[in-house]
Write an enzyme that holds these catalytic residues in place. Structure first.
Site, PDB file in Angstrom:
ATOM      1  N   ASN A   1       0.831  -1.205   0.000  1.00  0.00           N
ATOM      2  CA  ASN A   1       0.000   0.000   0.000  1.00  0.00           C
ATOM      3  C   ASN A   1       0.865   1.255   0.000  1.00  0.00           C
ATOM      4  O   ASN A   1       0.551   2.239  -0.677  1.00  0.00           O
ATOM      5  CB  ASN A   1      -0.928   0.002   1.215  1.00  0.00           C
ATOM      6  CG  ASN A   1      -2.012  -1.049   1.115  1.00  0.00           C
ATOM      7  OD1 ASN A   1      -2.474  -1.371   0.027  1.00  0.00           O
ATOM      8  ND2 ASN A   1      -2.414  -1.609   2.242  1.00  0.00           N
TER       9      ASN A   1
ATOM     10  N   TYR B   1       0.663  -9.049  -2.627  1.00  0.00           N
ATOM     11  CA  TYR B   1       1.069  -7.698  -2.252  1.00  0.00           C
ATOM     12  C   TYR B   1       2.564  -7.480  -2.485  1.00  0.00           C
ATOM     13  O   TYR B   1       2.991  -6.369  -2.820  1.00  0.00           O
ATOM     14  CB  TYR B   1       0.728  -7.430  -0.788  1.00  0.00           C
ATOM     15  CG  TYR B   1      -0.743  -7.192  -0.542  1.00  0.00           C
ATOM     16  CD1 TYR B   1      -1.329  -5.965  -0.844  1.00  0.00           C
ATOM     17  CD2 TYR B   1      -1.556  -8.180  -0.008  1.00  0.00           C
ATOM     18  CE1 TYR B   1      -2.678  -5.741  -0.624  1.00  0.00           C
ATOM     19  CE2 TYR B   1      -2.911  -7.969   0.216  1.00  0.00           C
ATOM     20  CZ  TYR B   1      -3.465  -6.748  -0.095  1.00  0.00           C
ATOM     21  OH  TYR B   1      -4.800  -6.525   0.120  1.00  0.00           O
TER      22      TYR B   1
ATOM     23  N   HIS C   1      -0.679  -7.147   5.852  1.00  0.00           N
ATOM     24  CA  HIS C   1      -1.845  -7.259   6.736  1.00  0.00           C
ATOM     25  C   HIS C   1      -1.482  -7.959   8.043  1.00  0.00           C
ATOM     26  O   HIS C   1      -2.265  -8.744   8.579  1.00  0.00           O
ATOM     27  CB  HIS C   1      -3.001  -7.959   6.041  1.00  0.00           C
ATOM     28  CG  HIS C   1      -3.610  -7.153   4.928  1.00  0.00           C
ATOM     29  ND1 HIS C   1      -4.629  -7.624   4.143  1.00  0.00           N
ATOM     30  CD2 HIS C   1      -3.341  -5.899   4.471  1.00  0.00           C
ATOM     31  CE1 HIS C   1      -4.958  -6.702   3.248  1.00  0.00           C
ATOM     32  NE2 HIS C   1      -4.178  -5.644   3.430  1.00  0.00           N
TER      33      HIS C   1
END
Length: 778
Positions: A200, A259, A250
């Site tokens: 992210n 990811y 996460h």
């Protein structure tokens, strides 16, 4: 193309929008008019569209035509209304539709700019796209709108619109560009980057950098560059890269194959964008990212596919299968090669070339989802005779921080997926991965050099029995879809020890929503993996199975299968239980051996399911796949049940029968809830997983640990680890005479070396990694 400061500054006097030889519409400018941001924008366009390829030859010609057809479909169906730009993507029901709408606009922009699409320079295409962009950023991607998934507002939509604005920068004009930049600033607020980690954070740095280019903001460029620094350090908990090669996202999930790839995609793009510029990435810790290519990513790639064990909930997405993820990784590695050292770049390109050449269907060059840039980079590597394709390595790797192990032999690879107090059972959010309950209780995966490479790609997840995943010991207690998200086991023992070639891997299992407990071990050797289970106890009121394998034979598979020599019919539904079976064999895959005999059951059946069953965003079409499942039935509510079996990937039927008949090849030294150990004299191998202090054969330990001993050429290598990751010192006594200690890790203290060997191994702060000593035998 290699980017550096000299080429960047030299480019200030030359301009083309999307790379040399690529752009049909040339806009000459004087050198004085081209500032640094203009060049960065043009470079980004080149990264989006690709460059240096001939649009009139394959594989580019047909891909460009397909791109044009896709863009034409978007043009003809574009119908801006009160709630959508396209009727099939309502913008008042799903923020994902906003991201998809932005991506369609990007496709239209690319089709307008690059040659060979049939829409090159088509003003109607550009005008329609600009009008739709105006609508999107006026009525939908605009304050005060904020709902649904945050990712679409901060990452998904601006990623695509950034590309769109860079590509059609002059067609949009200053007013629309300025308004769009304000939209990004509204949603990607000043603290957004610092609130995120891992992928992210990488995505947000990319969004911020390209926004900085579009808005000509030095502050945003510096913010994007500096925002990468926290990614470029090793972590000891939470999200990010670990020294052992693990990648967590996460908080609790092994996500190298999802990811992790997204992070590498973003970061590799930023390295390419900023190279040689005022904002070049020069953080000395960038080596962490470079090292991740071979330390974190490559170990999970086999023949071009990226293993499902580290893909998390993405396994439930139809299109994002193991080969597709491998393609994305390969493209990112080739892009990152421009930033690495010459030695790294050569090696990385060789690794990728090997993947491309060995991959089975679906192959990289046939993947229509890849960008033209990704295809062009790969074609350049394939066409370059100076780049030698590197073979698959022969090695064993344990990723203790994320409870994963990968075993590689010359003709096959094997993966073990575990869980512990450090890693959650499985992730299910956004209605995805609804039946992933048991993917972490010792699930095993394997592939051959020339077989089984589409096993998990071909509809495995929607059609496989989720209670009989290969390698797992599971209660048949029914579970609700999506139950147990973010739940961690309370057991700490998961991991093992390796000398780099062979390994002892183990797990203290605790099943989700179940009373099931037990111990499992895998001893990874030259032509087999020896699997032990013990202490298997459950009080759920349901049967408990250990699944030896559940093989997907495809839609019409008729592979010959035999259990203890008894053939199964190749059609229909068939089942058989043999009370004292010693072997089983599945043509085209391999063999299974049950030392000493075991009560073994097998099923051949057609299984059905849909992607919608495991992911609410998936299609509802029913899939049908043929399966052969081999399992051990421990009965209802077993107490202290156990098992021993071998998996022999690629073995012929005769090789399987010979191994089953060889009573001397394997010695099971212990198989209890406290310790599991084997010896294979022909390999000089002893492996022991101690779940409690104790003695096995010549080995004694005073703390739970994993121990591996390899004897060869008058020497022994002793390997020790703390899979619980909570110990301080382990005393290991090997009751065998030694002449001297040849070498040892700094964590190993030799207490005694003579009639026996006594080692004190400091395991505190070793994070479950293997510590070694080499001794000369007396």
């Amino acid at each position: 193309m290699s980017w550096n400061r000299r080429s960047f500054l030299g480019a200030l006097g030359v301009t083309c929008l999307a790379g040399a030889g690529m752009v049909p519409i040339v806009r000459p400018r004087t050198a004085a008019a081209a500032d640094e941001f203009d060049l960065l924008r043009e470079r980004w366009c080149s990264l989006v569209t690709g460059s240096g390829y001939d649009p009139d030859v394959e594989p580019f010609k047909s891909r460009l035509a397909a791109l044009g057809a896709e863009a034409e479909q978007y043009l003809t169906t574009l119908a801006p209304g009160e709630t959508s730009l396209w009727p099939d993507l309502p913008l008042d029901t799903s923020t994902w539709n906003m991201t998809l709408s932005a991506r369609r606009l990007r496709t239209m922009a690319v089709a307008y700019l690059v040659p060979g699409t049939g829409h090159t320079g088509n003003s109607a295409m550009a005008e329609a796209a600009v009008t739709a962009f105006d609508e999107l950023t006026t009525r939908f991607y605009a304050p005060p709108h904020w709902w649904g998934n945050w990712w679409d507002w901060l990452i998904g939509t601006p990623q695509a619109l950034n590309d769109f604005c860079a590509l059609l920068y002059e067609q949009l004009g200053p007013e629309l560009i300025d308004r769009y930049v304000q939209r990004v600033d509204h949603y990607v607020d000043p603290g957004a980057i610092d609130r995120t980690t891992g992928a992210n954070r990488g995505w947000l740095c990319e969004v911020t950098a390209v926004r900085g280019v579009l808005g000509k903001s030095p502050e945003m460029m510096a913010k994007a560059r500096d925002g990468l620094s926290p990614i470029m350090v090793y972590v000891t908990d939470g999200d990010g890269f670990y020294r052992d090669g693990s990648f967590i996202q996460h908080e609790y999930y092994a996500y190298t194959g999802s990811y992790g790839i997204s992070l590498l995609q973003s970061v590799s793009g930023l390295f390419a964008l900023l190279a040689g510029s005022t904002w070049e990435i020069v953080d000395p810790n960038r080596q962490v990212l470079f090292d991740s290519i071979e330390n974190s990513f490559a170990p999970f790639v086999y023949n071009g596919l990226l293993m499902d064990a580290v893909a998390g909930r993405v396994i439930s997405r139809e299109a994002e299968h193991d080969h597709w993820r491998g393609h994305l990784l390969a493209a990112s590695v080739l892009r990152m090669a421009e930033a690495g050292s010459p030695e790294e770049a050569k090696r990385w390109r060789g690794i990728v070339k090997g993947w491309l050449l060995r991959e089975s269907e679906p192959r990289y060059m046939g993947d229509q989802t890849l960008t033209m840039a990704a295809v062009a980079d790969a074609q350049a590597v394939l066409d370059d005779p100076t780049i030698e394709p590197l073979p698959e390595p022969v090695e064993h790797r344990i990723f203790a921080a994320m409870d994963q192990a990968v075993h590689r032999r010359p003709t096959w690879a094997f993966s073990i997926s575990m869980r512990s107090v450090r890693t959650a059972f499985y992730e299910t959010i956004n209605g995805e991965n609804l039946k992933g309950w048991h993917t972490g209780v010792g699930m095993t995966y394997w592939w051959g050099a020339d077989f089984g490479n589409d096993h998990y790609t071909d509809g495995f997840w929607p059609t496989a029995d989720p209670y009989r995943l290969p390698g797992t010991t599971v209660s048949r207690k029914p579970l609700e879809d999506g139950v147990g998200n973010n739940v961690l086991p309370t057991e700490a023992w998961a991991g093992g020890t390796t000398d780099g070639e062979f390994a002892a891997v183990g797990q203290s299992i605790q099943a989700l929503e179940s009373t099931l407990r037990g111990r499992k071990s895998w001893f990874c050797l030259d032509d087999a993996v020896v699997c032990l289970g013990a202490g298997i106890t459950c009080a759920d009121g349901y049967a408990v199975d250990t699944t030896v394998d559940q093989r997907n034979l495809g839609e019409n598979g008729v592979h010959d299968f035999r259990l203890n020599g008894i053939p199964s019919p190749t059609s229909g539904t068939w089942s058989l239980t043999v009370p004292n079976a010693r072997w089983a064999h599945l043509e085209g895959f391999g063999g299974y051996v049950f030392p000493g005999g075991a009560r073994v059951s097998a099923i051949r059946e057609t299984r059905t399911g849909s992607w919608y069953d495991i992911n609410v965003g998936g299609p509802r079409d029913e899939l049908r796949r043929r399966y052969v499942t081999v399992y051990l039935d421990h009965g209802v509510d077993p107490v202290d049940a156990s098992y021993v079996y071998l998996v022999m990937p690629g073995a012929t039927r005769q090789e399987t029968i010979r191994r089953a008949a060889d009573r001397r090849w394997l010695r099971v030294l212990a198989n209890t809830a406290d310790r599991q150990a084997i010896s294979v004299p022909s390999l000089g191998f002893v492996g022991a997983n101690f779940f409690a202090p104790g003695t096995v054969d010549a080995l004694t330990v005073d703390q739970p640990c994993s121990v591996l001993v390899r004897v060869a050429d008058g020497r022994a290598t002793i390997c020790v680890s703390d899979p619980r990751q909570d110990g301080s010192t382990v005393r290991v006594t090997w009751n065998r005479p030694v002449a001297s200690v040849v070498s040892s890790d700094p964590t190993v203290r030799v207490v005694e070396a003579g009639e026996r060997l006594v080692l004190d191994v400091t395991v505190e702060e070793t994070a479950g990694m293997t510590q070694r000593a080499v001794v000369a035998l007396a």
